[in-house]
Design a protein around this motif. Structure first.
Motif, mmCIF file in Angstrom:
data_model
loop_
_atom_site.group_PDB
_atom_site.id
_atom_site.type_symbol
_atom_site.label_atom_id
_atom_site.label_comp_id
_atom_site.label_asym_id
_atom_site.label_seq_id
_atom_site.Cartn_x
_atom_site.Cartn_y
_atom_site.Cartn_z
ATOM 1 N N LYS A 193 100.716 -17.860 -51.220
ATOM 2 C CA LYS A 193 100.859 -16.868 -50.149
ATOM 3 C C LYS A 193 99.677 -15.891 -50.168
ATOM 4 O O LYS A 193 99.105 -15.563 -49.125
ATOM 5 C CB LYS A 193 102.174 -16.108 -50.341
ATOM 6 C CG LYS A 193 102.580 -15.253 -49.152
ATOM 7 C CD LYS A 193 103.950 -14.628 -49.399
ATOM 8 C CE LYS A 193 104.305 -13.667 -48.292
ATOM 9 N NZ LYS A 193 105.555 -12.940 -48.574
ATOM 10 N N ARG A 194 99.310 -15.460 -51.363
ATOM 11 C CA ARG A 194 98.180 -14.529 -51.486
ATOM 12 C C ARG A 194 96.873 -15.201 -51.048
ATOM 13 O O ARG A 194 96.020 -14.561 -50.427
ATOM 14 C CB ARG A 194 98.069 -14.019 -52.929
ATOM 15 C CG ARG A 194 99.039 -12.891 -53.233
ATOM 16 C CD ARG A 194 98.952 -12.466 -54.687
ATOM 17 N NE ARG A 194 99.743 -11.263 -54.923
ATOM 18 C CZ ARG A 194 99.263 -10.016 -54.892
ATOM 19 N NH1 ARG A 194 98.001 -9.802 -54.609
ATOM 20 N NH2 ARG A 194 100.045 -8.986 -55.127
ATOM 21 N N LYS A 195 96.721 -16.476 -51.421
ATOM 22 C CA LYS A 195 95.515 -17.195 -50.997
ATOM 23 C C LYS A 195 95.432 -17.281 -49.468
ATOM 24 O O LYS A 195 94.360 -17.121 -48.883
ATOM 25 C CB LYS A 195 95.496 -18.602 -51.613
ATOM 26 C CG LYS A 195 94.838 -18.651 -52.993
ATOM 27 C CD LYS A 195 94.828 -20.036 -53.584
ATOM 28 C CE LYS A 195 93.996 -21.000 -52.775
ATOM 29 N NZ LYS A 195 94.016 -22.362 -53.319
ATOM 30 N N LYS A 196 96.584 -17.529 -48.841
ATOM 31 C CA LYS A 196 96.615 -17.580 -47.369
ATOM 32 C C LYS A 196 96.207 -16.234 -46.776
ATOM 33 O O LYS A 196 95.432 -16.163 -45.822
ATOM 34 C CB LYS A 196 98.027 -17.948 -46.879
ATOM 35 C CG LYS A 196 98.254 -19.448 -46.769
ATOM 36 C CD LYS A 196 99.626 -19.728 -46.189
ATOM 37 C CE LYS A 196 99.931 -21.224 -46.311
ATOM 38 N NZ LYS A 196 101.369 -21.496 -46.256
ATOM 39 N N GLN A 197 96.749 -15.143 -47.362
ATOM 40 C CA GLN A 197 96.407 -13.802 -46.876
ATOM 41 C C GLN A 197 94.907 -13.521 -47.039
ATOM 42 O O GLN A 197 94.263 -12.952 -46.149
ATOM 43 C CB GLN A 197 97.205 -12.742 -47.647
ATOM 44 C CG GLN A 197 98.680 -12.704 -47.273
ATOM 45 C CD GLN A 197 99.484 -11.826 -48.228
ATOM 46 O OE1 GLN A 197 99.046 -11.528 -49.335
ATOM 47 N NE2 GLN A 197 100.668 -11.430 -47.788
ATOM 48 N N LEU A 198 94.365 -13.947 -48.196
ATOM 49 C CA LEU A 198 92.931 -13.741 -48.441
ATOM 50 C C LEU A 198 92.091 -14.486 -47.406
ATOM 51 O O LEU A 198 91.102 -13.962 -46.898
ATOM 52 C CB LEU A 198 92.561 -14.205 -49.858
ATOM 53 C CG LEU A 198 92.937 -13.254 -50.994
ATOM 54 C CD1 LEU A 198 92.829 -13.942 -52.343
ATOM 55 C CD2 LEU A 198 92.054 -12.005 -50.969
ATOM 56 N N LYS A 199 92.509 -15.703 -47.086
ATOM 57 C CA LYS A 199 91.757 -16.494 -46.107
ATOM 58 C C LYS A 199 91.827 -15.860 -44.713
ATOM 59 O O LYS A 199 90.860 -15.897 -43.952
ATOM 60 C CB LYS A 199 92.251 -17.947 -46.098
ATOM 61 C CG LYS A 199 91.742 -18.726 -47.319
ATOM 62 C CD LYS A 199 92.381 -20.088 -47.492
ATOM 63 C CE LYS A 199 91.864 -20.739 -48.770
ATOM 64 N NZ LYS A 199 92.538 -21.984 -49.115
ATOM 65 N N LEU A 200 92.963 -15.245 -44.422
ATOM 66 C CA LEU A 200 93.082 -14.512 -43.144
ATOM 67 C C LEU A 200 92.181 -13.279 -43.162
ATOM 68 O O LEU A 200 91.443 -13.022 -42.211
ATOM 69 C CB LEU A 200 94.534 -14.064 -42.927
ATOM 70 C CG LEU A 200 95.491 -15.092 -42.327
ATOM 71 C CD1 LEU A 200 96.918 -14.555 -42.353
ATOM 72 C CD2 LEU A 200 95.104 -15.424 -40.879
#
Length: 222
Positions: A193-200
């Motif tokens: 989830k954090r990786k997804k947020q970082l990519k956003l």
């Protein structure tokens, strides 16, 4: 006589030498400067722990870009500054860095709230001396680039917390996502989830970890 106990941390000894020479040449007659220096996170951490038990530092200078500690727990001058705030609560914290990226500057100010924040490309001997004397009496002191960025409102401000920085750091070292829970106290789904947020946050359109690392490095988070 005012005794000022100082720690200077930078991985380039010649830069530390320049800082030392400037402060010694511009100190007031009633000041005695005792300066300790370190070129690595491990050496700096050791000096801070010793100082906390014996004679705490009055001022700590931290470069942001440093080789990580041998156990990988301290990855930058930012981490050292957090340790200093905890074990040396009365020390004035001065951050020096080559980064002049607005997102990175905002992140450091939010996380550390340093007493001084100087961009090396802004720095002259006279500004370093001015900053040092100003911070002793009436902090904070921010160099011109920092002040300019902080005065501009950034609409899509990127704020990367300590856990996200650790994820980025480990990925940049080539670690696979499946191994991250061994080093970060989060479940695999929380890390994903954090990786997804970082990519956003970093506007990564292709979804690749390599692109995320490249963008994070460009913006000064690595």
């Amino acid at each position: 006589m005012q005794h000022i106990h100082i720690l200077m941390v930078d991985d380039h000894p010649i830069i530390i030498e320049g800082y030392q020479n400037t402060l010694m040449a511009t100190k007031r007659d009633d000041q005695t400067l005792v300066i300790d220096t370190a070129n690595t996170c491990d050496a700096a951490n050791l000096l801070m722990e010793r100082a906390a038990d014996e004679r705490p530092y009055d001022v700590c200078f931290f470069d942001i870009s440093l080789p990580p500690s041998s156990d990988g727990k301290i990855t930058s001058g930012e981490d050292l500054a957090k340790i200093a705030k905890n074990i040396l609560p009365n020390a004035k914290i001065i951050i020096l860095t080559m980064f002049n990226e607005s997102y990175r500057i905002h992140s450091i100010v939010k996380e550390i709230n340093p007493d001084g924040f100087l961009i090396k490309s802004d720095l002259t001997s006279s500004e370093l001396a001015e900053a040092f004397h100003h911070i002793l009496v009436d902090p904070p002191y921010y160099s011109s680039t920092v002040s300019n960025f902080l005065n501009k409102s950034i609409i899509n401000e990127i704020y990367v917390d300590e856990v996200n920085r650790k994820i980025l750091h480990l990925l940049a070292q080539g670690m696979k996502t499946r191994s991250l829970p061994e080093h970060i106290n989060l479940s695999m789904s929380a890390i994903e989830k954090r990786k997804k947020q970082l990519k956003l946050l970093f506007s990564i359109s292709d979804g690749k970890d390599e692109s995320l690392i490249m963008e994070a490095r460009k913006k000064g988070f690595l």
